[in-house]
Design a protein around this motif. Structure first.
Motif, mmCIF file in Angstrom:
data_model
loop_
_atom_site.group_PDB
_atom_site.id
_atom_site.type_symbol
_atom_site.label_atom_id
_atom_site.label_comp_id
_atom_site.label_asym_id
_atom_site.label_seq_id
_atom_site.Cartn_x
_atom_site.Cartn_y
_atom_site.Cartn_z
ATOM 1 N N UNK A 1 -0.042 26.654 44.884
ATOM 2 C CA UNK A 1 0.004 25.958 46.017
ATOM 3 C C UNK A 1 1.344 25.076 46.289
ATOM 4 N N UNK A 2 1.999 24.741 45.107
ATOM 5 C CA UNK A 2 2.927 23.672 45.322
ATOM 6 C C UNK A 2 4.319 24.152 45.355
ATOM 7 N N UNK A 3 4.459 25.521 45.034
ATOM 8 C CA UNK A 3 5.864 26.148 45.369
ATOM 9 C C UNK A 3 6.582 25.948 44.091
ATOM 10 N N UNK A 4 7.625 26.872 43.923
ATOM 11 C CA UNK A 4 8.647 26.778 42.805
ATOM 12 C C UNK A 4 9.550 25.738 42.758
ATOM 13 N N UNK A 26 13.804 27.785 43.994
ATOM 14 C CA UNK A 26 13.383 29.085 43.529
ATOM 15 C C UNK A 26 13.884 29.834 42.279
ATOM 16 N N UNK A 27 15.253 29.970 42.563
ATOM 17 C CA UNK A 27 16.092 30.711 41.677
ATOM 18 C C UNK A 27 16.571 29.780 40.657
ATOM 19 N N UNK A 50 5.864 25.719 52.401
ATOM 20 C CA UNK A 50 5.114 25.605 50.992
ATOM 21 C C UNK A 50 4.025 26.304 50.882
ATOM 22 N N UNK A 85 10.021 31.131 36.809
ATOM 23 C CA UNK A 85 9.549 32.260 37.821
ATOM 24 C C UNK A 85 9.630 33.617 37.296
ATOM 25 N N UNK A 138 2.506 30.700 37.799
ATOM 26 C CA UNK A 138 2.963 29.462 37.439
ATOM 27 C C UNK A 138 2.733 28.428 38.639
ATOM 28 N N UNK A 139 2.420 28.923 39.820
ATOM 29 C CA UNK A 139 2.148 27.718 41.000
ATOM 30 C C UNK A 139 1.171 28.476 42.048
#
Lengths: 472, 472
Positions: free
Chosen positions: A418-421, A459-460, A147, A429, A415-416
Motif C-alpha cells: 500500500x505504500x507504493x514503489x 517506479x522505474x 498511492x 520492482x 514488495x509493496x
C-alpha cells in the motif's frame, strides 16, 4: 534553476504569491515522510484550478521540466521527493468537497481535500468511505488516490482502488481527460481510472475524483487477543478468515517491541508481557450477527493459543485502541533517529511464515525490526529503528530489507502492499513484475508522458541525483 | 489465407487436429452472439497450454497475422468476430480449475473454464463468486474477464473487475507476464491486472487467472413489484438505494413487452397487465436483517405506486423468476428475425429519465424497443426486435440506438456498462472518452501490441472489412 522567462510565465498563470523559489520553499518541499531521501526542487507552484494545472503542464512539457504533484507528502516511498529537481505542484488550494450525491451514493472532490475532513463530512450524513490510511489526519484524498492508500479496513472493504469510479486528469500535454463517472459499471475502452489510481504521479495530475460511498455500519465491536507466542497470533489470522470464513473489518497484528513504544506513548494499558497482540474489529448493521462473529473469533483465538482475550467495553475504549494502533509509526519514530517502515505483503496464509522470516533476517543482520500491520490482508509493516548517521548499520538495514522483499516475493507476495514503489522500491520492482512487466509499464508511462516530465525517477529504477540525508 | 509454411508451423505447435482451416471451421468462427456481424477467419487454432499460446503469438507477430482470442463467443459487441481475418484462438482446451485456496479465499483457473461450472465448483464448497452474466451457462471465465462481465448481482457485489487479482498473460511478442497474485493489496507498479480485465482481447491472451472468492450468503429472499406506471417503477429504484439506503443483491427492471415474451416462454404466471415489474432479491447471512430489508422494500414499492408486491414463496419460485429474467434475451430473440440488445448505462438516479427517453426515441424512429436490465446499476438493456433483411428499418434502428447512446452520455452515463465496445460500439467510444482519451487508449494499445495483431478492428473505430449478414 528555472530561467527567468519561465518563472515569469508560471507566475502569470497562478499569481505572484503562488509560485515560490526562495530557499525556504525549496527546502520545505525537498523531502516527504520518507527518511533519508531529500532533493531540492527548482520551484514550488500552487494551482487554483484545472485550467491552471493544464497551463503549467503545457509549459513544463514544452521545456522538459519535471513536475511532481504533491498533497500532504505523507507517503513513505519518497514518492514526492523531487529527485530530478523541477516543479513541485502542491494541490492544497484545490481542496473542495464538490458534492455528496445521495441518490447515486457518490462523492466528488478536488485532490487537495484532507482525508479526515472528507471522512467526517461523509460520516455526518450517515455514509462511509472505508480507506483509512494511518496518515489520514494529514494526508489528502489526491495523495491517497495516487498511492492507492489502504488502511485498517482493507481486509473487508478493500483499498482506494475499489472506490474511485471517475477522474478528471490533466495529461503532461495539458489535455484534460475525464474517465468513468457516477457509474457502477462502465466498460467503454481501457480502464484509465484504475490505471491512474496508484500511478504515483507518473502519468498525469488528477484534478477531480468521484468515489463510491457505502452506507455506514451502525454497530461495531472491538477486541484484543494477546499471545505469548507470536506465531500463534499469526496462525490465528488464517484460522479466522480461512478455516472459519469470518471476515472482520479490522485484523491488525502488533508485536512486542511495537507494543512497548505504543503503550509508552498512549498509556492505555496494553499488555507489555505479551509477544504479540491482534486487534480485531467487526462491524455491520446487525448486532446479533456481529456479537456472534466476535464470540466465534474469541473462541478461535483461545483455541489457537491466545493467553487472554479482552473485549473493548465501550466505543471510547475501542477508539483508543484503534488510535493507538494508528500511532505505531509516529511512536516508533520517537525512539530512534531514523525509522524505516516497509510494507512487504504476502498471501494471508503465509503471514506466520513471513513473521518468522522477518525475525530471522533481523537477527542475521543484527538490526532492530519491529513488526505490525494489516495481518488480515497479509500486509505487514516491518519497521526498522536505526540511525542514518551510521552508514555501516544502514548498509545492514538495506541488506535486511532486501532479503525481506525477496522472501515476500518467494512466498507469492509483493514488495509493496500500500505504500507504493516511489524512489525507495524502484530497484526491486523487477523482482515482482519481471523484465517484461517493467518494459510494459515503461511503455504505458511513455503513452501518457512521452517527455518523461511526470515525477521522474519514481517506479522505474535509474541512477538518480545523489541524495542528501537529513536527520530528524 | 495463410501460406503453407505458416500453417505447417502452427500445426507443429498444436498438433494436426488442433489447427483447422476447412470451410466449416472458418464459418463456425466467423460470428459470435452479436447479430449482423460476420467475417471469415483464415484459421482456427486450439492451444493446449501457455507455451503453445506463446509460440503461436510469436509466429503471428512475426508475420503480422491478426489473433482473436475466443471463449464461447457469447459476447454481444462482435468482440470475437475476426473482422480483419487472421487466426481465431479458441481457448476451450485450457479449461482447468487449477485450485480453490481456502486459506486465501481465492480460485485459480484457465480461461476456457465454463462460468456455470466454476460457480458450481465454488458453491459446492460454500464459497461465492458473484459475477453472473446471463450467458453463464455457455460463457467462459476467460471471456468474462476479457469483457469484464457483470450480471444480476453487480449492484451489491460489483463486476468481474472487482474479483480478478492475478493474471498470467501472453503478450503478442510471446513474452509471458504475471500480474498480481493471491494478494488483496499490491501496488507494485501500474495495475496491469485491472487494465487487462475488459481489454477485449486487444492487448494480450490471458492463460491463467486468480480471483477473490466470498463466503456464500446463507439466506435470500426474492420479490416482484408490479407497476401500471413504468416511471413509478424506475423511481422506486432511486428510492430504495438512494433515499432508503438499502442495497439489494439484485434489482432488475422488466418492461411490459419483455414481460410478455418472457412469460410466453417460461409460463410462470408473470402479470401481463402490468407496464413494468421490478425483480428484487436480498441476500446475506442474517435472516432477520434480510426479512427487515425486504419488508422495507415492499413498503417503498407500494409508496412509489406499485400496484402489487409479491414475495416468492419458495427457493424454487425465486429461482424460476431469476431464470426467467436471465432468459430475456433468448426469448426476445425468438419473436423476431433479428434482435439487437444494447447496454447504455446511466447514473442510477437517471434511470427514470433514461426509460422515458428510450420510449420516446423508439416512437420517433418507429422501431420496436423492449427494455429490461440491471436497474440498480443504471445498466439498462434496450433491446430492439427487428429484421436485418429490411435495410430501411435497420437504418432507423441504428439512428435510434445512436440517439440512445447520446442521451446516456448526456445524462452522465456511458455507451456500454458490461458488453464491451467491440466492433459494434467503436464508432461511439469517442463520445464517452473524448479525442484525448482515444489517443491515450491507442497509445496503451501500442505499448502492448506495436504490430496491431491483437483483435484488430475492436474498441477503436476504423474502416473494417465489409460485413456479411447472416439471418437466424
Amino acid at each position: 534553476m528555472l530561467i527567468d522567462s519561465i518563472r515569469h510565465q508560471l507566475r502569470s498563470i497562478v499569481g505572484e504569491a503562488y509560485f515560490k523559489d526562495d530557499p525556504e520553499a525549496l527546502v520545505s518541499y525537498s523531502y516527504d515522510a520518507t527518511p533519508m531521501h531529500q532533493s531540492l526542487p527548482d520551484g514550488v507552484i500552487y494551482p487554483a484550478d484545472t485550467a491552471q494545472v493544464a497551463a503549467i503542464l503545457r509549459i513544463a512539457n514544452e521545456h522538459r521540466i519535471p513536475v511532481i504533484g504533491r498533497g500532504a507528502g505523507t507517503n513513505l516511498s519518497a514518492g514526492t521527493v523531487p529527485v530530478a529537481g523541477g516543479l513541485v505542484m502542491v494541490m492544497n488550494r484545490m481542496n473542495r468537497l464538490i458534492e455528496i450525491d445521495r441518490d447515486n451514493l457518490t462523492a466528488t472532490f478536488q485532490p487537495g481535500l484532507n482525508t479526515k475532513q472528507f471522512h467526517q463530512a461523509v460520516e455526518q450524513l450517515g455514509y462511509f468511505y472505508p480507506p483509512d490510511p494511518s496518515s489520514m489526519v494529514i494526508s489528502t484524498m489526491g495523495g491517497n488516490i495516487m498511492e492507492c492508500a489502504g488502511g485498517l479496513r482493507g481486509l473487508k472493504y478493500g483499498t482506494t482502488k475499489d472506490y474511485v469510479i471517475g477522474l478528471e486528469a490533466v495529461l503532461p500535454s495539458g489535455e484534460i481527460i475525464r474517465t468513468g463517472g457516477k457509474l457502477y459499471k462502465d466498460v467503454a475502452g481501457y480502464d484509465l481510472t484504475k490505471l491512474l489510481v496508484g500511478s504515483e504521479g507518473t502519468l498525469a495530475i488528477i484534478t477531480e475524483a468521484t468515489v463510491k460511498l457505502l452506507t455506514a455500519p451502525t454497530y461495531k465491536k472491538t477486541m484484543l487477543a494477546m499471545y505469548k507466542d507470536i506465531y500463534a497470533a499469526a496462525r490465528t489470522v488464517s484460522s479466522i478468515i480461512g478455516q472459519h470464513r469470518i471476515t472482520p473489518s479490522t485484523l491488525e497484528f502488533i508485536d512486542n517491541p511495537t507494543l512497548r513504544v505504543v503503550e509508552d506513548f498512549n498509556k492505555i494499558g496494553l499488555p507489555l508481557d505479551m509477544e504479540a497482540i491482534l486487534l480485531i474489529e467487526q462491524d455491520g448493521s446487525d448486532e446479533a450477527t456481529i456479537d456472534a462473529d466476535i464470540e466465534k473469533i474469541r473462541h478461535i483465538c483461545l483455541e489457537e493459543g491466545a493467553a487472554e482475550v479482552q473485549l473493548a467495553r465501550s466505543a471510547e475504549e475501542a477508539e483508543k485502541l484503534m488510535k493507538a494502533r494508528r500511532s505505531a509509526l509516529s511512536t516508533l519514530a520517537r525512539i530512534s533517529p531514523t525509522t524505516i517502515l516497509e510494507d512487504a505483503t504476502v498471501p494471508r496464509s503465509k503471514i506466520a511464515e513471513m513473521v518468522i522470516a522477518i525475525n530471522d533476517i533481523a537477527k542475521k543482520y543484527n538490526v532492530n525490526i519491529c513488526t505490525f500491520g494489516h495481518a488480515g490482508d497479509g500486509n505487514l509493516h516491518p519497521t526498522c529503528t536505526t540511525d542514518a548517521r551510521n552508514p555501516e548499520e544502514i548498509h545492514r538495514v538495506e541488506q535486511a530489507f532486501e532479503e525481506i522483499f525477496e522472501k515476500a516475493i518467494g512466498l507469492g507476495g509483493t514488495i509493496t502492499g500500500e505504500h507504493g514503489v516511489g524512489a525507495v522500491k524502484a530497484p526491486y520492482l523487477e523482482w515482482k513484475v519481471g523484465a517484461a512487466g517493467i518494459e510494459l509499464m515503461k511503455a504505458i508511462k511513455h503513452a501518457f508522458d512521452p517527455n518523461q516530465i511526470m515525477n521522474p525517477g519514481k517506479i522505474f529504477a535509474k541512477p538518480s541525483r545523489k541524495r542528501v540525508v537529513i536527520q530528524h
